[in-house]
Design an enzyme around this catalytic site. Sequence first.
Site, PDB file in Angstrom:
ATOM      1  N   GLY A 146      20.583  -6.912 -12.499  1.00 14.06           N
ATOM      2  CA  GLY A 146      19.795  -7.286 -13.680  1.00 14.06           C
ATOM      3  C   GLY A 146      20.334  -8.476 -14.449  1.00 14.06           C
ATOM      4  O   GLY A 146      20.157  -8.561 -15.664  1.00 14.06           O
ATOM      5  N   ASP A 205      13.915  -3.928 -15.633  1.00 16.78           N
ATOM      6  CA  ASP A 205      15.242  -4.495 -15.911  1.00 16.78           C
ATOM      7  C   ASP A 205      15.384  -4.918 -17.369  1.00 16.78           C
ATOM      8  O   ASP A 205      16.379  -4.611 -18.023  1.00 16.78           O
ATOM      9  CB  ASP A 205      15.512  -5.703 -15.006  1.00 16.78           C
ATOM     10  CG  ASP A 205      15.795  -5.303 -13.562  1.00 16.78           C
ATOM     11  OD1 ASP A 205      15.492  -4.149 -13.195  1.00 16.78           O
ATOM     12  OD2 ASP A 205      16.304  -6.142 -12.792  1.00 16.78           O
TER      13      ASP A 205
END
Length: 388
Positions: A146, A205
């Site tokens: 992420g 994310d």
Amino acid sequence: MEVRTRAPGKIIFSGEHAVVHGSTAIAASIDLYTRVALQISSDSENGEGLLKLQLKDMGLEFLWSIRRIREMLPDLSAPLPSQPMACSSESMESIAVLVEEQSIPEAKVGLASGILAFLWLYTSIQGLKPATIVVTSDLPFGAGLGSSASLCVALSGALLALSDVTNLDLSSQGWLTFGESELDLVNMWAFEAEKIIHGKPSGLDNTVSTFGNMIMFKSGKLTCIKSGMPLRMLITNTKVGRNTKALVAGVSERTSRHPDAMNAVFSAVDYISKELSTIIQSPVHDDLSVTKKEEKIEELMEMNQGLLQCMGVSHASIETVLRTTLKYKLSSKLTGAGGGGCVLTFLPALLSGTVVDKVIVELESCGFQCLIAGIGVKGLEICFGGSS
């Protein structure tokens, strides 16, 4: 005024790939962060009025004169930070020219979309003010942890903190958090920036990075959950790149060839995620109850990894990590797309540091990168001036 923000990366604890086929998955924030320091300055402080972006870890600096940005974006209206909107194709083309003029080193050409997202966020929220922005990150680039979402969240948070749409005590010392509605706003801006980088992101994310803790998600519905116990993972970055789109397509093809078997696999993953969620959220009363819960988490991780192998998304590098950690009686599973990328190894609370050190030495001798992370930490945090 200087503002600093930090936004965590993320792991998929359980349910990757199966979630595309309707199963439950769990994602969690990790205490590896992208940090942004933003200082908006007057023209006299900043020469002729420059926008500076420094990517500290990479030793790169990008400069744009405010005059040049105005030339390329003549239709830029007064910023409306409270109204996140998609980047228009006209703006995208103009900003792309500004990025191309920076002559990014060929080895770092993957950064271009992130710089594009930065310029769009900056001009949309702060307009044409000269400023210096410094970015640092604990997260490996493109490893499925992420990194781009945490950048978008940290940038959005810093830009909004110095706008008139957020309400923070500027005299406070230490890290602060936005209120729920302000976090929603940060999350929406970060999602639009993620679209510039990834095209069609899921939004997961940036949501994990913004709000922190853990998120259970199924069929597009996100539910925040909080851990009742501290959790630590060893994250091994195999440094093997992977094609997420091809891996997802491969699982779908296998499903069309063996629908009944694969649907049973997805159903099993769904049960694993739900059981993990129950275990993680239940309170612990003593060391014995922690140990019992940890043993169940380890078993569920092993089961999830076995099912991911059934889906065909493992890789020789992942199997090397699994074999190595198994020698030390530790449970591991891939996280994210698979086919390389990162592997999670659960670290029980009472595990000796010596054992962890030995595992890391062995894994690093294979050319892998090892990171230790706490799981389910706070999301976006902000601080002003020199406090931290």
